[in-house]
Design a protein around this motif. Structure first.
Motif, PDB file in Angstrom:
ATOM      1  N   MET A 149       0.996  -1.376  -0.214  1.00  0.00           N
ATOM      2  CA  MET A 149      -0.093   0.070  -0.044  1.00  0.00           C
ATOM      3  C   MET A 149       0.982   1.137   0.082  1.00  0.00           C
ATOM      4  O   MET A 149       0.763   2.050  -0.892  1.00  0.00           O
ATOM      5  CB  MET A 149      -0.803  -0.002   1.209  1.00  0.00           C
ATOM      6  CG  MET A 149      -2.191  -0.865   1.095  1.00  0.00           C
ATOM      7  SD  MET A 149      -3.140  -0.596   2.811  1.00  0.00           S
ATOM      8  CE  MET A 149      -3.960  -2.280   3.175  1.00  0.00           C
ATOM      9  N   MET A 150       1.741   1.129   0.853  1.00  0.00           N
ATOM     10  CA  MET A 150       2.940   2.593   1.080  1.00  0.00           C
ATOM     11  C   MET A 150       3.584   2.734  -0.212  1.00  0.00           C
ATOM     12  O   MET A 150       3.645   3.964  -0.820  1.00  0.00           O
ATOM     13  CB  MET A 150       3.737   2.311   2.228  1.00  0.00           C
ATOM     14  CG  MET A 150       3.008   2.076   3.436  1.00  0.00           C
ATOM     15  SD  MET A 150       1.760   3.691   4.040  1.00  0.00           S
ATOM     16  CE  MET A 150       1.279   3.270   5.336  1.00  0.00           C
ATOM     17  N   ARG A 151       4.197   1.548  -0.842  1.00  0.00           N
ATOM     18  CA  ARG A 151       5.011   1.672  -1.814  1.00  0.00           C
ATOM     19  C   ARG A 151       4.111   2.006  -3.283  1.00  0.00           C
ATOM     20  O   ARG A 151       4.407   3.010  -3.798  1.00  0.00           O
ATOM     21  CB  ARG A 151       5.910   0.340  -2.496  1.00  0.00           C
ATOM     22  CG  ARG A 151       6.789  -0.012  -1.487  1.00  0.00           C
ATOM     23  CD  ARG A 151       7.834  -1.048  -1.929  1.00  0.00           C
ATOM     24  NE  ARG A 151       7.007  -2.334  -1.756  1.00  0.00           N
ATOM     25  CZ  ARG A 151       7.103  -3.224  -0.532  1.00  0.00           C
ATOM     26  NH1 ARG A 151       8.017  -2.811   0.364  1.00  0.00           N
ATOM     27  NH2 ARG A 151       6.563  -4.426  -0.526  1.00  0.00           N
ATOM     28  N   GLY A 152       2.892   1.581  -3.375  1.00  0.00           N
ATOM     29  CA  GLY A 152       2.141   2.018  -4.507  1.00  0.00           C
ATOM     30  C   GLY A 152       1.557   3.237  -4.238  1.00  0.00           C
ATOM     31  O   GLY A 152       1.548   4.071  -5.130  1.00  0.00           O
ATOM     32  N   GLY A 153       1.295   3.889  -2.914  1.00  0.00           N
ATOM     33  CA  GLY A 153       0.773   5.053  -2.800  1.00  0.00           C
ATOM     34  C   GLY A 153       1.889   6.138  -3.010  1.00  0.00           C
ATOM     35  O   GLY A 153       1.656   7.085  -3.666  1.00  0.00           O
ATOM     36  N   LEU A 154       3.171   5.546  -2.886  1.00  0.00           N
ATOM     37  CA  LEU A 154       4.271   6.805  -3.111  1.00  0.00           C
ATOM     38  C   LEU A 154       4.314   6.753  -4.714  1.00  0.00           C
ATOM     39  O   LEU A 154       4.797   7.990  -5.218  1.00  0.00           O
ATOM     40  CB  LEU A 154       5.454   6.359  -2.411  1.00  0.00           C
ATOM     41  CG  LEU A 154       5.587   6.588  -0.966  1.00  0.00           C
ATOM     42  CD1 LEU A 154       6.877   5.951  -0.212  1.00  0.00           C
ATOM     43  CD2 LEU A 154       5.475   7.918  -0.436  1.00  0.00           C
ATOM     44  N   VAL A 155       4.522   5.581  -5.282  1.00  0.00           N
ATOM     45  CA  VAL A 155       4.592   5.525  -6.920  1.00  0.00           C
ATOM     46  C   VAL A 155       3.651   6.699  -7.330  1.00  0.00           C
ATOM     47  O   VAL A 155       3.838   7.438  -8.187  1.00  0.00           O
ATOM     48  CB  VAL A 155       4.671   4.191  -7.298  1.00  0.00           C
ATOM     49  CG1 VAL A 155       4.765   3.963  -8.874  1.00  0.00           C
ATOM     50  CG2 VAL A 155       5.897   3.270  -6.919  1.00  0.00           C
ATOM     51  N   GLY A 156       2.321   6.219  -7.005  1.00  0.00           N
ATOM     52  CA  GLY A 156       1.164   6.793  -7.797  1.00  0.00           C
ATOM     53  C   GLY A 156       1.121   8.452  -7.375  1.00  0.00           C
ATOM     54  O   GLY A 156       0.965   9.032  -8.087  1.00  0.00           O
ATOM     55  N   PHE A 157       1.384   8.782  -5.998  1.00  0.00           N
ATOM     56  CA  PHE A 157       1.507  10.355  -5.609  1.00  0.00           C
ATOM     57  C   PHE A 157       2.561  10.904  -6.485  1.00  0.00           C
ATOM     58  O   PHE A 157       2.195  12.122  -6.927  1.00  0.00           O
ATOM     59  CB  PHE A 157       1.903  10.360  -4.334  1.00  0.00           C
ATOM     60  CG  PHE A 157       2.044  11.736  -3.770  1.00  0.00           C
ATOM     61  CD1 PHE A 157       0.658  12.470  -3.819  1.00  0.00           C
ATOM     62  CD2 PHE A 157       3.117  12.393  -3.471  1.00  0.00           C
ATOM     63  CE1 PHE A 157       0.682  13.722  -3.331  1.00  0.00           C
ATOM     64  CE2 PHE A 157       3.027  13.520  -3.207  1.00  0.00           C
ATOM     65  CZ  PHE A 157       2.043  14.280  -2.889  1.00  0.00           C
ATOM     66  N   PHE A 158       3.738  10.509  -6.525  1.00  0.00           N
ATOM     67  CA  PHE A 158       4.789  11.412  -7.297  1.00  0.00           C
ATOM     68  C   PHE A 158       4.768  11.512  -8.612  1.00  0.00           C
ATOM     69  O   PHE A 158       4.987  12.300  -9.418  1.00  0.00           O
ATOM     70  CB  PHE A 158       6.287  10.792  -6.579  1.00  0.00           C
ATOM     71  CG  PHE A 158       6.775  11.170  -5.238  1.00  0.00           C
ATOM     72  CD1 PHE A 158       6.755  12.542  -4.819  1.00  0.00           C
ATOM     73  CD2 PHE A 158       6.557  10.112  -3.969  1.00  0.00           C
ATOM     74  CE1 PHE A 158       7.045  12.949  -3.650  1.00  0.00           C
ATOM     75  CE2 PHE A 158       6.883  10.514  -2.809  1.00  0.00           C
ATOM     76  CZ  PHE A 158       6.992  11.810  -2.752  1.00  0.00           C
ATOM     77  N   LEU A 159       4.425  10.131  -9.409  1.00  0.00           N
ATOM     78  CA  LEU A 159       4.024  10.079 -10.658  1.00  0.00           C
ATOM     79  C   LEU A 159       3.017  10.919 -11.277  1.00  0.00           C
ATOM     80  O   LEU A 159       2.763  11.235 -12.333  1.00  0.00           O
ATOM     81  CB  LEU A 159       4.085   8.807 -11.336  1.00  0.00           C
ATOM     82  CG  LEU A 159       5.636   8.070 -11.185  1.00  0.00           C
ATOM     83  CD1 LEU A 159       5.535   6.621 -11.656  1.00  0.00           C
ATOM     84  CD2 LEU A 159       6.510   8.653 -11.884  1.00  0.00           C
TER      85      LEU A 159
END
Length: 487
Positions: free
Chosen positions: A234-244
């Motif tokens: 969840m955290m990794r996916g959230g960070l990838v989705g947020f910054f991109l």
């Protein structure tokens, strides 16, 4: 305000569930209706539809293998196998929780870092976008389904489809062969509906299904073990989705694929992906919703929409007489912070609304297949037609439905086709702009630090993907031999 947030979230969820009727068309249809509301109420409702639809697309992706949204395609890869195993309920629960966690992460980023992050996003020029598209194309190796040759051939087919229509630089028709209907190119929604929804109906007819259900879905509330496995994804996916998601043009369709691929690479058991692992649902769903939240940062701070739904929202802001940009935070602070606060509330409402609603969607899968299949085809037809009000798109959907059935039967992966169709126009446009910036010299990509780092990362990820692919094939062969030995 609360009522508008709830209505937007509910409408968005319903729109996301229906194949073809995405947030773009829903916001466009309801934009004139919101003109009778106050600006804050109208934008809150439209924003709720946007992030509600981002969640809703996962429901049918998990239960029926039919993605309601393009960004829900990666969720099909593990969500549907989980449903087949009787874990559809926990998969839907994790999907809802991941969407909530990532959505809140995105809104927190919007609160604290909007101006700073928007300024950094502006440093991404055509060379950086070109390098980013190259990085995204390395996903074809991870999503090959075991055969790299088939993956590359399907990717090439997807890119060839993307070339049909008007050229990005010349504006002239190409590969239309004198057929006027091809001048506008192929629509992504029609292809997705065909490859997944109509194909699934054809598979059901072949298998002579009695209902669309594939087993008991289980409790919608995930176990402690599932939550523990899903927390890091969840955290990794959230960070990838947020910054991109800060980058204009980098839609949730791209970030969800990247998050899925990242999770597969960091996993200790990458061979389980595609067979039904909860991490394969948590990561893309988190990226999906984080991207939708992050898109409001360049929209509010700079007036730059990062996706088609946000472009319509921008039009709504202009209709209301609100000019996005740094001045918006100064002159209309009450409006901005009320909308941001509504996103916190709206994400919580989505979680509260959708966990109980899961049983409604599950009951739909109990409808006799003889009734459900025509209903699915009806919605497919409406969805394909509604995008451009063109019967040609309906024909395209049914043609790709037949192709999708053949691809499934002969084990050709469709995900590389979808990926290259999405990335093809973006790659071509950024390549043309990069060449123009470098006066015909592509080495400008290597001369800029950010694009150089992305290219190095793409090369590293390609090598890792090839290694993981080989390791997965070896493990599958070993499991096959053990199965034969046991038999």
């Amino acid at each position: 305000m609360l009522l508008m947030a709830a209505m937007g979230a509910l409408i968005g969820t319903f729109v996301g569930v229906l194949p073809g009727l995405g947030p773009t068309s829903a916001i466009a249809i309801l934009l004139p209706v919101t003109a009778v509301l106050e600006p804050t109420q109208g934008v809150i409702m439209l924003a709720g539809i946007y992030y509600g639809a981002m969640y809703g697309g996962s429901t049918t992706a998990i239960l029926l293998n039919i993605p309601g949204e393009i960004s829900s395609v990666p969720t099909c890869l593990d969500g549907y196998p989980l449903a087949k195993k009787g874990k559809g309920g926990p998969a839907l629960g994790i999907s809802a929780i991941s969407s909530f966690v990532a959505g809140i992460m995105g809104v927190i980023g919007l609160v604290f870092f909007a101006p700073v992050l928007a300024d950094q996003a502006l440093k991404f020029g055509p060379p950086e976008y070109f390098a980013l598209m190259i990085l995204a194309l390395t996903l074809m190796v991870s999503l090959s389904g075991g055969s790299l040759l088939k993956s590359f051939l399907m990717g090439a087919f997807g890119y060839a489809l993307a070339l049909v229509g008007l050229g990005p630089s010349s504006g002239m028709p190409r590969f239309d062969y004198g057929i006027s209907k091809l001048v506008g190119g192929f629509d992504m929604i029609s292809i997705i509906i065909g490859l997944f929804a109509i194909t699934e109906v054809l598979k059901g007819i072949e298998e002579k299904r009695q209902t669309t259900a594939i087993g008991k879905p289980g409790s919608v509330y995930p176990s402690k073990s599932d939550l523990k496995k899903s927390l890091a994804p969840m955290m990794r996916g959230g960070l990838v989705g947020f910054f991109l998601g800060l980058l204009p043009g980098c839609s949730a369709a791209i970030t969800s694929f990247l998050a899925y691929d990242l999770e597969k690479k960091v996993s200790k058991h990458p061979e389980q992906f595609g067979k039904g692992t909860i991490e394969g649902v948590a990561a893309p769903e988190a990226a999906n919703n984080a991207t939708s939240s992050a898109g409001f940062i360049p929209l509010f701070s700079l007036g730059i929409p990062s996706s088609p739904p946000l472009a319509i929202l921008l039009a709504g802001l202009m209709i209301y007489g609100l000019t996005p940009g740094p001045v918006l935070f100064e002159q209309n602070a009450m409006f901005v912070w009320t909308v941001i606060a509504s996103m916190f509330v709206g994400n919580a409402m989505l979680l509260v609304l959708n966990l109980p609603l899961v049983w409604l969607w599950v009951k739909l899968t109990r409808v006799p297949y003889g009734i459900m299949a025509p209903v699915i085809l009806m919605f497919c037809t409406i969805g394909a037609y509604s995008v451009r009000n063109n019967l040609f798109d309906v024909l395209v959907a049914y043609v790709f439905g037949g192709l999708g059935y053949l691809f499934h039967r002969y084990k050709w992966p469709v995900v590389p086709l979808v990926l290259c169709f999405i990335l093809g126009p973006l790659l071509e446009e950024s390549f043309i702009q990069t060449m123009a910036m470098g006066s015909g010299n592509l080495f400008i990509v290597w001369e800029r630090p950010i694009s150089l780092v992305i290219l190095i990362a793409a090369a590293a990820l390609l090598l890792i993907s090839i290694g993981l692919n080989r390791r997965t094939q070896i493990r599958v062969k070993e499991e096959g031999r053990r199965g034969v030995d046991v038999a």
